[in-house]
Design a protein around this motif. Structure first.
Motif, mmCIF file in Angstrom:
data_model
loop_
_atom_site.group_PDB
_atom_site.id
_atom_site.type_symbol
_atom_site.label_atom_id
_atom_site.label_comp_id
_atom_site.label_asym_id
_atom_site.label_seq_id
_atom_site.Cartn_x
_atom_site.Cartn_y
_atom_site.Cartn_z
ATOM 1 N N VAL A 254 12.988 -4.146 11.623
ATOM 2 C CA VAL A 254 12.189 -3.333 12.539
ATOM 3 C C VAL A 254 12.630 -1.867 12.512
ATOM 4 N N LYS A 255 13.884 -1.616 12.119
ATOM 5 C CA LYS A 255 14.371 -0.229 12.070
ATOM 6 C C LYS A 255 13.484 0.647 11.186
ATOM 7 N N SER A 256 12.905 0.052 10.167
ATOM 8 C CA SER A 256 12.056 0.828 9.248
ATOM 9 C C SER A 256 10.768 1.288 9.919
ATOM 10 N N ALA A 257 10.434 0.684 11.077
ATOM 11 C CA ALA A 257 9.190 1.037 11.775
ATOM 12 C C ALA A 257 9.388 2.190 12.761
ATOM 13 N N PRO B 224 16.266 2.669 2.390
ATOM 14 C CA PRO B 224 16.555 1.273 2.762
ATOM 15 C C PRO B 224 18.018 1.097 3.154
ATOM 16 N N TYR B 225 18.238 0.388 4.239
ATOM 17 C CA TYR B 225 19.582 0.102 4.744
ATOM 18 C C TYR B 225 19.983 -1.323 4.384
ATOM 19 N N ASN C 191 3.610 0.230 -1.578
ATOM 20 C CA ASN C 191 2.366 -0.535 -1.540
ATOM 21 C C ASN C 191 2.206 -1.335 -0.244
ATOM 22 N N VAL C 192 3.326 -1.580 0.445
ATOM 23 C CA VAL C 192 3.254 -2.335 1.705
ATOM 24 C C VAL C 192 3.826 -1.566 2.889
ATOM 25 N N THR C 193 4.686 -0.582 2.645
ATOM 26 C CA THR C 193 5.323 0.152 3.740
ATOM 27 C C THR C 193 4.306 1.026 4.468
ATOM 28 N N ASP C 194 4.251 0.874 5.778
ATOM 29 C CA ASP C 194 3.321 1.639 6.627
ATOM 30 C C ASP C 194 1.861 1.447 6.230
ATOM 31 N N LYS D 235 -0.504 -2.106 6.539
ATOM 32 C CA LYS D 235 -1.076 -2.882 7.645
ATOM 33 C C LYS D 235 -0.131 -2.985 8.841
ATOM 34 N N PHE D 236 1.164 -2.964 8.562
ATOM 35 C CA PHE D 236 2.164 -3.057 9.628
ATOM 36 C C PHE D 236 3.091 -1.844 9.537
ATOM 37 N N PRO D 237 3.708 -1.447 10.659
ATOM 38 C CA PRO D 237 4.567 -0.257 10.633
ATOM 39 C C PRO D 237 5.869 -0.506 9.886
ATOM 40 N N GLY D 238 6.314 0.489 9.141
ATOM 41 C CA GLY D 238 7.569 0.361 8.408
ATOM 42 C C GLY D 238 7.466 -0.614 7.250
ATOM 43 N N ASN D 239 8.597 -1.246 6.949
ATOM 44 C CA ASN D 239 8.691 -2.187 5.834
ATOM 45 C C ASN D 239 9.171 -3.533 6.364
ATOM 46 N N LEU D 240 8.318 -4.166 7.185
ATOM 47 C CA LEU D 240 8.719 -5.414 7.847
ATOM 48 C C LEU D 240 8.885 -6.568 6.864
ATOM 49 N N THR D 241 8.223 -6.488 5.713
ATOM 50 C CA THR D 241 8.348 -7.567 4.728
ATOM 51 C C THR D 241 9.611 -7.420 3.878
ATOM 52 N N CYS D 242 10.386 -6.322 4.127
ATOM 53 C CA CYS D 242 11.643 -6.094 3.376
ATOM 54 C C CYS D 242 11.379 -6.110 1.875
#
Length: 249
Positions: A83-86, A121-122, A196-199, A201-208
């Motif tokens: 969630v930090k990525s969001a 990325p952390y 391609n997935v970050t920000d 459909k969902f905020p940040g990179n929830l799919t890691c």
């Protein structure tokens, strides 16, 4: 690290359904579905995602701000690493709301908070790569192969994730006749969030989901991911075939 993002999760599926309705111009129905997701969310992670989507499609700026701040509140409470990525995205959305409401001091504060988060990325892993290729420990996975999703496109990066079920889905969708394999991999150089997935459909990179121009070294293989049913794989194939978005290479 916990990976809570699961396409089979009821709240995530409701949000995906709402987004599909919104894309088809059914805004009122979409809003009802997002509110249903909010009402049925049972933990902080789900409430963060549901509130974000309720907020995103609110026309009234004060309402959007209220819901976006609610999303932030649950994102902070969730204590989930992904969630930090969001945070940069949510703070930026809050900043824009304050700007539209004419509160430039709060807009500036939230804009600075958005910029204060390191978007690198952390994630410390472990990391996985899904494929049908028969490989062994020590082999290197390299960029330059054709995309699974566009056979005419030669990929400039190699992709991987810390979500084992996401790697399993990639294996199921991979080209080839071999069995689905999920390898444990180590990046040999720097890597970045998959744009391609970050920000999207969902905020940040929830799919890691990550990518690198450097090779990935195979250090093991896993067999205990949640496998997709043939029906689910076909649904994903259709979804990808209908996706008109351009691959960011």
């Amino acid at each position: 690290m916990s990976n809570k993002f699961d396409p089979k999760n009821k709240i995530i599926r409701l949000c995906m359904l709402g987004m599909g309705m919104e894309e088809q111009g059914n805004s009122e129905e979409a809003s009802e579905v997002f509110l249903q997701a909010w009402n049925e969310a049972i933990n902080d992670f789900e409430r963060f995602i549901a509130a974000y989507h309720v907020a995103k499609y609110k026309k009234d700026i004060s309402e959007r701000l209220k819901w976006m701040e609610t999303s932030l509140q649950y994102a902070i409470k969730s204590k989930d690493d992904s969630v930090k990525s969001a945070f940069p995205t949510i703070y930026l959305s809050i900043s824009k709301c304050y700007e539209e409401l004419g509160d430039y001091n709060k807009a500036k504060t939230n804009y600075e908070l958005s910029n204060s988060y390191n978007t690198e990325p952390y994630d410390k892993g472990p990391f996985y790569h899904g494929t049908r290729a028969d490989l062994k420990v020590g082999d290197l996975l390299v960029a330059g192969r054709n995309s699974n999703y566009n056979c005419e496109l030669k990929m400039n990066h190699i992709y991987f994730t810390s979500n084992i079920n996401g790697a399993g889905l990639a294996a199921a969708l991979a080209k080839g006749e071999g069995r689905e394999r999920v390898y444990v991999v180590e990046p040999t150089g720097t890597f970045e969030n998959d744009p391609n997935v970050t920000d999207k459909k969902f905020p940040g990179n929830l799919t890691c989901s990550y990518r690198s121009q450097y090779p990935l070294r195979i250090v093991g293989e896993k067999t205990d991911w949640v496998k997709q049913t043939p029906k689910e794989v076909n649904q994903w194939r259709k979804k990808l075939a209908n996706n008109k978005g351009e691959i960011i290479n």
